[in-house]
Each structure stands twice: as structure tokens, then as C-alpha cells.
Scaffold this motif. Sequence first.
Motif, PDB file in Angstrom:
ATOM      1  N   UNK A  41     -47.484  -4.813 -18.836  1.00  0.00           N
ATOM      2  CA  UNK A  41     -46.504  -3.932 -19.470  1.00  0.00           C
ATOM      3  C   UNK A  41     -47.098  -3.189 -20.664  1.00  0.00           C
ATOM      4  N   UNK A  42     -46.785  -1.913 -20.749  1.00  0.00           N
ATOM      5  CA  UNK A  42     -47.134  -0.969 -21.825  1.00  0.00           C
ATOM      6  C   UNK A  42     -48.608  -0.599 -21.886  1.00  0.00           C
ATOM      7  N   UNK A  73     -44.698   2.691 -13.921  1.00  0.00           N
ATOM      8  CA  UNK A  73     -44.398   2.872 -15.341  1.00  0.00           C
ATOM      9  C   UNK A  73     -44.944   1.763 -16.246  1.00  0.00           C
ATOM     10  N   UNK A  74     -44.876   0.517 -15.797  1.00  0.00           N
ATOM     11  CA  UNK A  74     -45.316  -0.631 -16.606  1.00  0.00           C
ATOM     12  C   UNK A  74     -44.614  -0.653 -17.962  1.00  0.00           C
ATOM     13  N   UNK A  75     -43.322  -0.370 -17.953  1.00  0.00           N
ATOM     14  CA  UNK A  75     -42.548  -0.346 -19.189  1.00  0.00           C
ATOM     15  C   UNK A  75     -41.698  -1.604 -19.318  1.00  0.00           C
ATOM     16  N   UNK A  84     -39.745  -2.654  -9.967  1.00  0.00           N
ATOM     17  CA  UNK A  84     -39.420  -2.236  -8.599  1.00  0.00           C
ATOM     18  C   UNK A  84     -40.299  -1.072  -8.166  1.00  0.00           C
ATOM     19  N   UNK A  85     -40.525  -0.124  -9.070  1.00  0.00           N
ATOM     20  CA  UNK A  85     -41.408   0.997  -8.743  1.00  0.00           C
ATOM     21  C   UNK A  85     -42.838   0.517  -8.516  1.00  0.00           C
ATOM     22  N   UNK A 112     -49.364 -10.219 -16.036  1.00  0.00           N
ATOM     23  CA  UNK A 112     -48.017 -10.138 -16.586  1.00  0.00           C
ATOM     24  C   UNK A 112     -47.090  -9.386 -15.620  1.00  0.00           C
ATOM     25  N   UNK A 113     -46.487  -8.266 -16.036  1.00  0.00           N
ATOM     26  CA  UNK A 113     -45.644  -7.519 -15.101  1.00  0.00           C
ATOM     27  C   UNK A 113     -46.439  -7.136 -13.848  1.00  0.00           C
TER      28      UNK A 113
END
Length: 231
Positions: A41-42, A73-75, A84-85, A112-113
Motif C-alpha cells: 500500500x502507498x 492503486x495500492x491505496x 479488488x482492482x 502487504x496489500x
Amino acid sequence: MFSKAFSAFVLAASVLSAGAIPTAAPISPCAAVHIIAARASTEAPGAGIIGALVTQVQNSSKQTVSTVAVNYPATLTNYASSSAQGTQATINLLNNQVSACPNQKIVLVGYSQGAQVIGDAVAGGGGAVGLGAATPPVSASVSNKVVAIVQMGDPRHVPGQSFDRGTSVRAGLFPRAANQQYSATLQPRIMSFCDFNDPFCDSGLDVEVHLTYLNRDQNTAAQFILTQIGG
């Protein structure tokens, strides 16, 4: 508990983003091995810190190894949509790669994500509080082309699985449901790292644990991948 852990998730992701150096690697059509990497993420677009593992495998393997990063996106805001994306993007990469290079050995790595995303692509996504509706995995005929999966800090971690590595004794933020478990074919091909007190894969309190898997486990993960691909 969820709110507190997710706040820690935001903090850890910001640290990962600040320290990440995406690893670029050339993509060669139908190399012997193809690695799909999903960043945390991020992190900036690219492989993120898990790219260090990709580079180690490329430099150590006797085979040709191509790679691509999952474009998602990794947000942390709209996390369910982001993951999901990422899952769908990974499924698309898998389908396209197997269609173009049916004899290729495929490896999935994620942090992580990103670890969640690659797992959801082959075992099914969503279906848990905070993740939205359940979504199906890629077809078994495609996922069976995956010869190795490495996850670090997977928020969908479930303790006691045969492929678990590390000191974790608790489930993650979004534990994988019984109807979304990895297939018997894939389970021996997975190495999922989660240590005690990781806020995301072990529902713990120590963000530093989540940030430092590569320090502890990169060489083990690289050797596992090299063994799975045949050196």
C-alpha cells in the motif's frame, strides 16, 4: 480493534512508501520464468520493496526470468476497491501470460496489500468485512501454471496453514474464509511469511515487524523460488 489496526496499517504504509525503491527489470517474451510482483500500500508504481526479491531471483537463476509489476492503486483509502482492482489486474496478467507463453513457469510475489492481491487472484477475493462482495479466482487451468507464491505480511493470513512461515499465532485483518482456501495443487507452492505482533497479518501492535520481512526472510524466499523453478 479493526479501526485501531487499520490506523497502524496507514502508518506502516506511509513508511514503506517513503523507503521504497521500485525495482525495474526487462520483460522478455516467453522467458523460462515470469515473476508477477504486487507492491504494498502507498508505494510508488512498480514492484516496490518486494522488487529486491525479484532482482535476487533474476541474478541467481540459471534461467531467463522476466517480470512485471501489478498495475493497481495500492491505496489505503477505498481499500476494498484498491485490492479488488489489484486482484483483477493480477488475474488479467495471469490469463494473458498463460495465453502468450503456455509453457512458462509463473511466480507470484507480494508484500502487504500486494500479498493479499496475489492470493485473492488464485483463491478468490472479497467476502470479508471491509473487502466487499466475494469474487472468483482465476481458473485452475491458469493458476496451476504458478509454481511459486511468496507473500509477506498478508492481511488475509490464517494461522496453522501448511505453507505459513514465521511466528504468527493469530489471523490477519481479513482472514481468508474456508471457501476461499488455496487449492491442494497450490498449497505446496506457497510460502507465506507472518510474524507475531504484525498489525496486519497477526492482528498485533508492532508496525516494525510488518516493515522488515525482507530483512529476515528474503534469502529464504529467494531459495524457495529458485527451488520451485528448478534453479
